[in-house]
Design an enzyme around this catalytic site. Structure first.
Site, PDB file in Angstrom:
ATOM      1  N   ASP A  52       0.886  -1.164   0.000  1.00 36.80           N
ATOM      2  CA  ASP A  52       0.000   0.000   0.000  1.00 36.80           C
ATOM      3  C   ASP A  52       0.924   1.214   0.000  1.00 36.80           C
ATOM      4  OD1 ASP A  52      -1.547   2.204   0.755  1.00 36.80           O
ATOM      5  OD2 ASP A  52      -2.930   0.963   1.909  1.00 36.80           O
ATOM      6  N   TYR A 144      -7.876  15.340  -7.074  1.00 35.29           N
ATOM      7  CA  TYR A 144      -7.118  14.521  -8.033  1.00 35.29           C
ATOM      8  C   TYR A 144      -6.170  15.407  -8.860  1.00 35.29           C
ATOM      9  CZ  TYR A 144      -6.419  11.140 -11.856  1.00 35.29           C
ATOM     10  OH  TYR A 144      -5.879  10.296 -12.791  1.00 35.29           O
TER      11      TYR A 144
HETATM   12  P1  NDP Z   1      -7.284   1.596 -11.745  1.00 34.09           P
HETATM   13  O1  NDP Z   1      -8.315   2.138 -10.823  1.00 34.09           O
HETATM   14  O2  NDP Z   1      -7.668   0.682 -12.846  1.00 34.09           O
HETATM   15  O3  NDP Z   1      -6.094   0.924 -10.926  1.00 34.09           O
HETATM   16  C1  NDP Z   1      -5.517   1.631  -9.863  1.00 34.09           C
HETATM   17  C2  NDP Z   1      -4.294   0.898  -9.417  1.00 34.09           C
HETATM   18  O4  NDP Z   1      -3.695   1.638  -8.335  1.00 34.09           O
HETATM   19  C3  NDP Z   1      -4.628  -0.481  -8.865  1.00 34.09           C
HETATM   20  O5  NDP Z   1      -3.553  -1.344  -9.132  1.00 34.09           O
HETATM   21  C4  NDP Z   1      -4.738  -0.218  -7.371  1.00 34.09           C
HETATM   22  O6  NDP Z   1      -4.497  -1.348  -6.546  1.00 34.09           O
HETATM   23  C5  NDP Z   1      -3.602   0.786  -7.198  1.00 34.09           C
HETATM   24  N1  NDP Z   1      -3.737   1.534  -5.955  1.00 34.09           N
HETATM   25  C6  NDP Z   1      -4.681   2.404  -5.578  1.00 34.09           C
HETATM   26  N2  NDP Z   1      -4.437   2.866  -4.349  1.00 34.09           N
HETATM   27  C7  NDP Z   1      -3.299   2.265  -3.929  1.00 34.09           C
HETATM   28  C8  NDP Z   1      -2.527   2.317  -2.753  1.00 34.09           C
HETATM   29  N3  NDP Z   1      -2.876   3.076  -1.704  1.00 34.09           N
HETATM   30  N4  NDP Z   1      -1.407   1.567  -2.680  1.00 34.09           N
HETATM   31  C9  NDP Z   1      -1.049   0.778  -3.699  1.00 34.09           C
HETATM   32  N5  NDP Z   1      -1.737   0.665  -4.841  1.00 34.09           N
HETATM   33  C10 NDP Z   1      -2.849   1.413  -4.945  1.00 34.09           C
HETATM   34  O7  NDP Z   1      -6.580   2.908 -12.319  1.00 34.09           O
HETATM   35  P2  NDP Z   1      -5.869   3.189 -13.713  1.00 34.09           P
HETATM   36  O8  NDP Z   1      -5.141   2.008 -14.193  1.00 34.09           O
HETATM   37  O9  NDP Z   1      -6.860   3.835 -14.580  1.00 34.09           O
HETATM   38  O10 NDP Z   1      -4.853   4.316 -13.245  1.00 34.09           O
HETATM   39  C11 NDP Z   1      -3.466   4.088 -13.090  1.00 34.09           C
HETATM   40  C12 NDP Z   1      -2.797   5.443 -12.970  1.00 34.09           C
HETATM   41  O11 NDP Z   1      -3.061   6.195 -14.146  1.00 34.09           O
HETATM   42  C13 NDP Z   1      -3.346   6.267 -11.804  1.00 34.09           C
HETATM   43  O12 NDP Z   1      -2.302   6.971 -11.192  1.00 34.09           O
HETATM   44  C14 NDP Z   1      -4.312   7.205 -12.471  1.00 34.09           C
HETATM   45  O13 NDP Z   1      -4.490   8.372 -11.750  1.00 34.09           O
HETATM   46  C15 NDP Z   1      -3.629   7.439 -13.816  1.00 34.09           C
HETATM   47  N6  NDP Z   1      -4.518   7.891 -14.858  1.00 34.09           N
HETATM   48  C16 NDP Z   1      -5.611   7.155 -15.234  1.00 34.09           C
HETATM   49  C17 NDP Z   1      -6.453   7.627 -16.219  1.00 34.09           C
HETATM   50  C18 NDP Z   1      -7.683   6.888 -16.653  1.00 34.09           C
HETATM   51  O14 NDP Z   1      -8.518   7.481 -17.377  1.00 34.09           O
HETATM   52  N7  NDP Z   1      -7.854   5.638 -16.331  1.00 34.09           N
HETATM   53  C19 NDP Z   1      -6.181   8.909 -16.907  1.00 34.09           C
HETATM   54  C20 NDP Z   1      -4.995   9.579 -16.440  1.00 34.09           C
HETATM   55  C21 NDP Z   1      -4.200   9.073 -15.458  1.00 34.09           C
HETATM   56  P3  NDP Z   1      -5.736  -2.284  -6.058  1.00 34.09           P
HETATM   57  O15 NDP Z   1      -6.068  -3.174  -7.199  1.00 34.09           O
HETATM   58  O16 NDP Z   1      -5.190  -2.988  -4.907  1.00 34.09           O
HETATM   59  O17 NDP Z   1      -6.854  -1.346  -5.698  1.00 34.09           O
END
Ligand code: NDP
Length: 236
Positions: A52, A144
């Site tokens: 985390d 965000y």
């Molecule tokens: P998802 O919601 O699909 O996945 C999020 C990921 O982050 C998961 O692996 C989740 O783990 C992990 N995560 C969240 N909180 C924590 C934490 N406290 N510690 C460790 N891991 C954590 O998101 P996306 O794949 O869409 O996003 C990935 C990145 O890209 C993010 O930083 C997001 O802000 C950025 N982004 C996404 C966009 C979009 O439209 N999708 C656009 C622009 C940027 P778990 O499975 O355990 O929850």
């Protein structure tokens, strides 16, 4: 598979979405990848480590496990992130800081831990996943956007600090991408956002991963913010 030596790569947030695509892309190219998850380890061809990113000790342990398996981390991709979209007047201080803690402080902890080994090796690549929203802003995304804009200043300051030691720090800023995060929006919200994307569609996670992989290969791209957003952020 390329001819160069396999690198030790650590990707945070590799259980799903963009982070998973990034971890797969490096692993498929022959690098030694550790990908972090919070609850359920993905069944993938890379090492899964629990972490985390809001816990400094978790981050430290994830790096220690990755280093035991693959040696000092040479490429860090900080992709773990959350949204908590809501109007400012409804947002509590905890709502706001929880987004900052994960998206910005989590990346700080990972980068700080990574730089320890990178300084010893006098080389390294740090790539932070920000967002087009960092520059453009978006209604109800003030927490965000603040966290993602914070990554830009953080990365650029760090690039100046550690550049002389052979370490680059860059930001990749995706636009709306097809993952659970964008699935959480209503169809109406998605349609509205797509209207502002010149390419007329969402990105696929692989399209973001390909750019991250490219940047990790470049020794002379440093302190850059690279949009992968179908033109949505043009001019910002
Ligand atoms: P998802 O919601 O699909 O996945 C999020 C990921 O982050 C998961 O692996 C989740 O783990 C992990 N995560 C969240 N909180 C924590 C934490 N406290 N510690 C460790 N891991 C954590 O998101 P996306 O794949 O869409 O996003 C990935 C990145 O890209 C993010 O930083 C997001 O802000 C950025 N982004 C996404 C966009 C979009 O439209 N999708 C656009 C622009 C940027 P778990 O499975 O355990 O929850």
């Amino acid at each position: 598979m390329t001819n160069r030596e396999a690198r030790s790569v650590l990707v945070t947030g590799a259980s799903r979405g963009i982070g998973l695509s990034i971890a797969r892309t490096f692993a498929e190219a022959g690098d030694n990848v550790a990908g972090t998850y919070r609850t359920t380890a993905p069944q993938e061809k890379f090492l899964s480590v629990r972490c985390d990113v809001t816990s400094e000790s978790d981050v430290d342990r994830a790096f220690t496990e990755a280093e035991a398996a693959h040696g000092l981390v040479e490429v860090l991709v900080a992709s773990a992130g959350i949204t908590h979209d809501q109007p400012l007047m409804r947002m509590t201080r905890e709502d706001f800081t929880s987004v900052l803690d994960t998206n910005l402080t989590g990346a700080f902890s990972a980068a700080q831990r990574a730089i320890r080994g990178m300084q010893r090796k006098r080389s390294g690549r740090i790539i932070l996943i920000s967002s087009a929203v960092a520059m453009r802003g978006e209604r109800w995304q003030s927490s965000y956007a603040a966290s993602k804009a914070g990554l830009v200043g953080f990365a650029r300051s760090l690039a100046r600090e550690v550049g002389p030691r052979g370490i680059t720090v860059n930001v990749v800023a995706p636009g709306l991408t097809r993952t659970d995060m964008s699935e959480a929006l209503t169809q109406e919200q998605r349609d509205q956002l797509i209207q502002h994307i010149p390419s007329g569609r969402l990105a696929e996670p692989q399209e973001i991963a390909d750019v991250v992989y490219f940047v990790a290969d470049q020794p002379y791209i440093n302190g850059a913010v690279i949009p992968v957003d179908g033109g949505a952020g043009m001019g910002h």
